[in-house]
Design a protein around this motif. Structure first.
Motif, PDB file in Angstrom:
ATOM      1  N   GLY A 117       0.771  -1.235   0.000  1.00 66.87           N
ATOM      2  CA  GLY A 117       0.000   0.000   0.000  1.00 66.87           C
ATOM      3  C   GLY A 117       0.801   1.283   0.000  1.00 66.87           C
ATOM      4  O   GLY A 117       0.225   2.375   0.077  1.00 66.87           O
ATOM      5  N   HIS A 118       2.138   1.189  -0.076  1.00 69.63           N
ATOM      6  CA  HIS A 118       2.976   2.380  -0.101  1.00 69.63           C
ATOM      7  C   HIS A 118       3.110   2.910  -1.530  1.00 69.63           C
ATOM      8  O   HIS A 118       3.024   2.142  -2.493  1.00 69.63           O
ATOM      9  CB  HIS A 118       4.351   2.072   0.476  1.00 69.63           C
ATOM     10  CG  HIS A 118       4.312   1.603   1.900  1.00 69.63           C
ATOM     11  ND1 HIS A 118       3.922   2.409   2.940  1.00 69.63           N
ATOM     12  CD2 HIS A 118       4.604   0.389   2.456  1.00 69.63           C
ATOM     13  CE1 HIS A 118       3.978   1.731   4.075  1.00 69.63           C
ATOM     14  NE2 HIS A 118       4.381   0.500   3.808  1.00 69.63           N
ATOM     15  N   ASN A 119       3.340   4.198  -1.652  1.00 71.09           N
ATOM     16  CA  ASN A 119       3.608   4.808  -2.959  1.00 71.09           C
ATOM     17  C   ASN A 119       5.108   4.808  -3.211  1.00 71.09           C
ATOM     18  O   ASN A 119       5.875   5.359  -2.413  1.00 71.09           O
ATOM     19  CB  ASN A 119       3.064   6.243  -3.000  1.00 71.09           C
ATOM     20  CG  ASN A 119       1.552   6.287  -2.905  1.00 71.09           C
ATOM     21  OD1 ASN A 119       0.861   5.619  -3.668  1.00 71.09           O
ATOM     22  ND2 ASN A 119       1.030   7.050  -1.958  1.00 71.09           N
ATOM     23  N   VAL A 120       5.521   4.204  -4.325  1.00 68.97           N
ATOM     24  CA  VAL A 120       6.936   3.964  -4.600  1.00 68.97           C
ATOM     25  C   VAL A 120       7.363   4.678  -5.875  1.00 68.97           C
ATOM     26  O   VAL A 120       6.706   4.569  -6.918  1.00 68.97           O
ATOM     27  CB  VAL A 120       7.215   2.456  -4.767  1.00 68.97           C
ATOM     28  CG1 VAL A 120       8.706   2.213  -4.989  1.00 68.97           C
ATOM     29  CG2 VAL A 120       6.705   1.681  -3.568  1.00 68.97           C
ATOM     30  N   THR A 121       8.471   5.404  -5.781  1.00 62.74           N
ATOM     31  CA  THR A 121       9.133   5.956  -6.962  1.00 62.74           C
ATOM     32  C   THR A 121      10.564   5.452  -6.977  1.00 62.74           C
ATOM     33  O   THR A 121      11.315   5.698  -6.023  1.00 62.74           O
ATOM     34  CB  THR A 121       9.135   7.498  -6.952  1.00 62.74           C
ATOM     35  OG1 THR A 121       7.782   7.965  -6.915  1.00 62.74           O
ATOM     36  CG2 THR A 121       9.820   8.042  -8.200  1.00 62.74           C
ATOM     37  N   TRP A 122      10.930   4.737  -8.029  1.00 68.54           N
ATOM     38  CA  TRP A 122      12.290   4.233  -8.172  1.00 68.54           C
ATOM     39  C   TRP A 122      13.024   5.108  -9.180  1.00 68.54           C
ATOM     40  O   TRP A 122      12.676   5.151 -10.347  1.00 68.54           O
ATOM     41  CB  TRP A 122      12.252   2.774  -8.636  1.00 68.54           C
ATOM     42  CG  TRP A 122      13.607   2.129  -8.805  1.00 68.54           C
ATOM     43  CD1 TRP A 122      14.834   2.701  -8.654  1.00 68.54           C
ATOM     44  CD2 TRP A 122      13.860   0.765  -9.161  1.00 68.54           C
ATOM     45  NE1 TRP A 122      15.844   1.799  -8.879  1.00 68.54           N
ATOM     46  CE2 TRP A 122      15.263   0.597  -9.193  1.00 68.54           C
ATOM     47  CE3 TRP A 122      13.032  -0.318  -9.459  1.00 68.54           C
ATOM     48  CZ2 TRP A 122      15.857  -0.632  -9.532  1.00 68.54           C
ATOM     49  CZ3 TRP A 122      13.629  -1.534  -9.780  1.00 68.54           C
ATOM     50  CH2 TRP A 122      15.023  -1.688  -9.813  1.00 68.54           C
ATOM     51  N   TRP A 123      14.052   5.808  -8.692  1.00 70.32           N
ATOM     52  CA  TRP A 123      14.914   6.626  -9.540  1.00 70.32           C
ATOM     53  C   TRP A 123      16.106   5.774  -9.994  1.00 70.32           C
ATOM     54  O   TRP A 123      16.780   5.160  -9.160  1.00 70.32           O
ATOM     55  CB  TRP A 123      15.422   7.845  -8.774  1.00 70.32           C
ATOM     56  CG  TRP A 123      14.370   8.806  -8.342  1.00 70.32           C
ATOM     57  CD1 TRP A 123      13.573   8.713  -7.242  1.00 70.32           C
ATOM     58  CD2 TRP A 123      13.996  10.023  -8.998  1.00 70.32           C
ATOM     59  NE1 TRP A 123      12.729   9.799  -7.169  1.00 70.32           N
ATOM     60  CE2 TRP A 123      12.965  10.623  -8.231  1.00 70.32           C
ATOM     61  CE3 TRP A 123      14.438  10.666 -10.157  1.00 70.32           C
ATOM     62  CZ2 TRP A 123      12.376  11.834  -8.588  1.00 70.32           C
ATOM     63  CZ3 TRP A 123      13.846  11.874 -10.508  1.00 70.32           C
ATOM     64  CH2 TRP A 123      12.827  12.448  -9.737  1.00 70.32           C
ATOM     65  N   THR A 124      16.371   5.765 -11.291  1.00 71.28           N
ATOM     66  CA  THR A 124      17.458   4.942 -11.807  1.00 71.28           C
ATOM     67  C   THR A 124      18.063   5.580 -13.050  1.00 71.28           C
ATOM     68  O   THR A 124      17.653   6.670 -13.479  1.00 71.28           O
ATOM     69  CB  THR A 124      16.969   3.512 -12.096  1.00 71.28           C
ATOM     70  OG1 THR A 124      18.093   2.669 -12.364  1.00 71.28           O
ATOM     71  CG2 THR A 124      16.014   3.478 -13.271  1.00 71.28           C
TER      72      THR A 124
END
Length: 424
Positions: free
Chosen positions: A35-42
């Protein structure tokens, strides 16, 4: 919890092919499912294939809880190169600019290295009053000093002074230090000249043993059959997969394979991967009929190969950073119940000895490696016991769903503590 994950160098779930997700990939998936909001920077550069994913900054939504932001930077072809240094610098600067335009998260988890990106993440966190956690995975830039002769170490440290400064700044100003072993956490604490606190904690690399679908398994069996492997487990296969570069002593493995071949033992070596030294080792092994170089292979190929094998090889140089580490490759072997034959001293050697699930040979000693393989080949009962111990150890300590669930809980705790203290 709105969380940013900053990691370059790992496969992405959107990459072409059947990707085997690593630490950040598995963690991101689990965070979204919780349920968490995830942003993966790569990075736009696929570290495995050395190819561009995109020709510009790109954002991709996997679902309403999970997005990936790809930062465009220049390509590099070698792991140790000026172009890679420039890539890291530009990626960090472009992250800082792009991040300032986005809604701020509740917490940032940044993999260390890269150094410049870690320093920018910590700087951004201070500016926006956001807790930043560093996840120490490699001891940069110390490992590069270890690659040069003794007489050149002083000059190497001088040249690498900016990199040491980045590492000190990142570790000093991070709100918490994670690491893949306790020794890595201690290194980060020492580098940042800070006191250890309850928020600093080690979380080992872990592996998610996801069984491929039936079609993928059939394709993988056909793939390995074409490479000369039988599907009835009648061969004594020794497998390896990784980047074929400086960190592995594959020359010793090839010399041991030649000894095995001269004794007419039915032991086959399957050395998977690509890298700077692949052509060199292929040429070195040109007269070895018991070595297979299949190149880069997909996750279902690896899963199947491990179950067609009797031994997993971990032929690492015993450098300071690896001796303090538990490499991901070894944990994957354990997940398939593969005893490990390794040249790496330190933490991995202690783990294998304490749990009777592998054997360590001397670095550069091909005769000892060959003798170990002969012994395990001729004593299946010992091999079977080690295999059972290997799988039991994996289930006890290195199941990704357990390890990263604990990590998520700890990140939530850090968020609560940071808000409770008013950002101090």
């Amino acid at each position: 919890m709105n969380i940013w994950l900053i990691t370059v160098g790992e496969p992405l779930p959107i990459d072409i092919g059947n990707q085997r997700l690593y630490r950040t990939g598995i963690l991101a998936k689990m965070l979204g499912e919780n349920g968490h909001n995830v942003t993966w920077w790569t990075s736009s550069v696929n570290h495995m294939t050395k190819k561009q994913r995109s020709s510009k900054n790109t954002g991709t939504n996997l679902n309403d809880k999970y997005q990936i932001k790809i930062i465009y930077s220049i390509i590099y072809k070698k792991n140790i190169s000026l172009s890679r240094i420039i890539n890291h610098y530009l990626t960090a600067k472009k992250f800082a600019k792009w991040a300032s335009q986005e809604q701020t998260p509740d917490i940032i988890l940044c993999s260390f290295p890269t150094l410049s990106l870690s320093a920018e993440a910590v700087r951004f966190g201070k500016l926006k009053n956001i807790p930043v956690v560093l996840d120490i995975r490699d001891l940069w830039p110390d490992i590069f000093v270890g690659l040069v002769p003794v007489w050149a170490k002083k000059w190497a440290r001088l040249v690498l002074n900016p990199a040491f400064r980045f590492s000190r700044l990142a570790c000093k100003n991070a709100n918490a230090i994670f690491g893949i072993t306790p020794a890595f956490v201690d290194w980060g604490i020492s580098r940042g000249e800070r006191q250890k606190c309850a928020l600093d904690r080690d979380f080992p690399l872990a592996y998610s043993d996801t069984t491929p679908g039936q079609d993928s398994k059939q394709e993988a069996k056909a793939f390995w059959f074409q490479k000369g492997l039988r599907s009835d487990n009648s061969d004594f296969n020794v497998c390896f997969f990784g980047t074929i570069g400086q960190q592995f002593e594959l020359g010793t493995v090839i010399k041991a394979a030649k000894i095995v071949q001269s004794h007419n033992k039915h032991i086959k070596f399957i050395l998977c991967g690509t890298g700077d030294k692949l052509a060199f080792y292929e040429n070195m092994a040109s007269d070895c009929f018991n070595i297979v170089f299949p190149g880069w292979v997909q996750s279902h190929h690896i899963w199947t190969l491990m179950r067609l094998s009797c031994i997993g090889l971990a032929p690492y140089h015993s450098s300071e950073d690896f001796m303090k580490s538990l490499p991901n490759k070894s944990l994957e072997y354990l997940s398939a119940g593969l005893p490990i034959v390794s040249s790496l001293k330190g933490t991995l050697q202690e783990l294998l000895e304490d749990n009777n699930c592998g054997i360590t040979y001397e670095n550069g000693n091909e005769e000892q490696l060959a003798e170990i393989l002969f012994s395990l080949y001729e004593k299946p009962e010992i091999l079977r016991t080690m295999s059972e111990n290997a799988f039991a150890l994996y289930q006890e300590r290195f199941v990704a769903e357990k390890v990263y669930s604990d990590m998520i809980d700890h990140l939530e705790l850090i968020c609560k503590e940071y808000k409770r203290s008013g950002g101090k």
